[in-house]
Every structure is written in C-alpha cells, then in structure tokens.
Design an enzyme around this catalytic site. Structure first.
Site, PDB file in Angstrom:
ATOM      1  CB  SER A 113      39.109  89.088  60.924  1.00  0.00           C
ATOM      2  OG  SER A 113      38.383  88.561  59.850  1.00  0.00           O
ATOM      3  CE  LYS A 165      25.881  68.807  48.777  1.00  0.00           C
ATOM      4  NZ  LYS A 165      25.273  69.565  49.878  1.00  0.00           N
TER       5      LYS A 165
END
Length: 284
Positions: A113, A165
């Site tokens: 990764s 949000k």
C-alpha cells in the site's frame, strides 16, 4: 586504613552520578575505535512502521541528496502503509533523489500500500523471498455507533453548512449521497495511485487488475506481475547498490547511538498504536 577506605567510598558516592553521566556521554557520542576514518559513501534509510507523518524521513532523504559524499541509498522498507499525503511525499522525494544518485529499495518485511507507493521510483526494487508486496488500493472506514448511542442515551447535536459536511460520520448510517461522495474520493485517490505505479514501473495501466486491485503478493509473484525487479536478501540489495554506484570500498553512514536507540523505540511504538490513530480518512 579503614578511614581511607571510608573516604574513598564517600567520594565515589558523592561523585557517582557525575561519573555515570560522563560515562554515558562518552559511550554515546565518542566514535568507536574500529570505525573507519574514511567518509561514508553509502547510506541506509529505513521506512519502518505505519506511515503517519513524512517529516523525519523526508529530512533524511533531503540530507542524503545534498551530501556529495553519499553516492547511493538503500531504502529499507518494512511498513504496512498508512495515510495518503505522507506516502506521496516520500514517493516523490525518492523520485527526486533517484535523479541524482541510485536508490535501491529493499522490502525486508512488508512493502504494501502506502509503503509500496513510497518505493516505486527507486532505481530498483528487491524483495526478501518472504516479503509481502502490493495491496495497491485505498480504504476509508468508520464505525456506525448509532445503536450504542441509543442504548446509553446519547444524542448528537450539530450545526453544519454544506450537504456533505457530515459525510463519514460514525453517529448514524451514511446517506446514499454521502457514500457516493466518499466512494468518488477513494476512486480518485486509487486512480492517482495506479497511475503513478504504472508510470514508475513501466506497467500497462489498462492491465492494472493484475498487479493492483489491492492484490497482495509474495515476492516471487510480485516479480511476475512487475511490481519488483528481483527476489533476494539484503546482501543482494547492497551488492546491487554497489554495482549501480561503482563503489569498490563501501563505507556506510552510521547514525549516532542515541539517535538509533530513540529511533528503535519510536518504531516499536508506532507498530503498536497503528490501528488507533487513523480515524476516518483515505488510507493506502
């Protein structure tokens, strides 16, 4: 006679802490007698543990790039990956370093990764036969603790501006729009990841399912799909660096003992707390 012995013991007791401090200073800071007098011409940089912050290793890379005595770098990697921005910072810093001097990346344990992203621009990637390579993917996760909050009587209150949000909140199930927003974010990050891997490793981006898609490989299979160049142990990686630099008398740069001790403690601590500090953010 006994008075003299008593005076000696008393003097030692009075000055023991000072002598101990002086001894520690001498051990830590004075060079060993067997250390070579020649200036170091090779350097090992370690990328160990979860990648949460790139500041320290970027500083090492920059110093190695500026040091004209250092002719080549061994990037020793044993990391499961981590946050996206610091992984990219390290990757691009290695790219800049490799343009000035050879960099051999060695997978001593895990190069997966974000840590694989960090190493892709090395001159050559060599992996221990038992190393785990790949996991080219992106993940974002958060718990849904609404049922637990309901049981213990906690009700969240918030004021927000912007429809997305609250995307990723753990206090309730995500809405379809919020999930789509987060999926787009991870998709954009993944596309950047595989684009850089394909570019750095000379791989076909249209064939990314074979080497990316979060596949994990043992070293020999990683070589088959093009993620690494060789399978070998650390002595092979060092030999490869000597070949790239044409150095016949290698002198490896050594860190002072105190710095090495602190680095070891920090590395162990990072491995232990890696799962507790990521929160909700895209990770490699």
């Amino acid at each position: 006679m006994f008075k003299k012995i008593s005076d000696i013991i008393k003097w030692i007791g009075q000055h023991f802490m000072g002598m101990l401090f002086l001894l520690i200073v001498l051990i830590v800071f004075l060079p060993s007698s067997h250390e070579p007098l020649r200036k170091a011409n090779l350097q090992e940089i370690k990328l160990f543990g979860p990648i949460m912050d790139a500041e320290k290793i970027i500083k090492e890379i920059d110093e190695a790039k500026k040091d004209e005595n250092i002719k080549g770098i061994l990037l020793n990697v044993n990391s499961p990956g981590g946050a996206v921005p610091p992984s990219i910072e390290i990757s691009y810093a290695i790219r800049a370093l490799q343009k000035k001097k050879p960099v051999i990346a060695y997978a001593s344990g895990i190069m997966a990764s974000g840590s694989y992203y960090s190493a892709i621009y090395a001159t050559k990637i060599i992996a221990n036969p038992g190393a785990i390579i790949g996991s080219i993917g992106v993940i974002m996760e958060s718990a849904n603790i609404k049922e637990l909050m309901d049981k213990i009587g906690i009700k969240p209150q918030l004021v927000k501006q912007g429809e997305y949000k609250e995307a990723g909140t753990p206090t309730r199930e995500w809405t379809p729009k919020e999930r789509a927003e987060l999926e787009r974010l991870t998709k954009d990050t993944y596309d950047l990841f595989i684009s850089d891997v394909a570019k750095a490793r000379g791989l076909d981006i249209n064939n990314s399912k074979t080497y990316a898609d979060a596949h994990i490989f043992l070293a020999h299979r990683a070589k088959e799909v093009g993620l690494i160049d060789e399978v070998g142990i650390i002595s092979n990686a060092k030999d490869a660096l000597l070949k790239e630099t044409n150095i016949t008398k290698p002198v490896w740069k050594k860190k002072d003992k105190l710095e090495s001790f602190i680095e070891e403690l920090s590395s162990q601590a990072l491995f232990k707390v890696q799962s507790y500090f990521y929160g909700l953010k895209a990770e490699l």
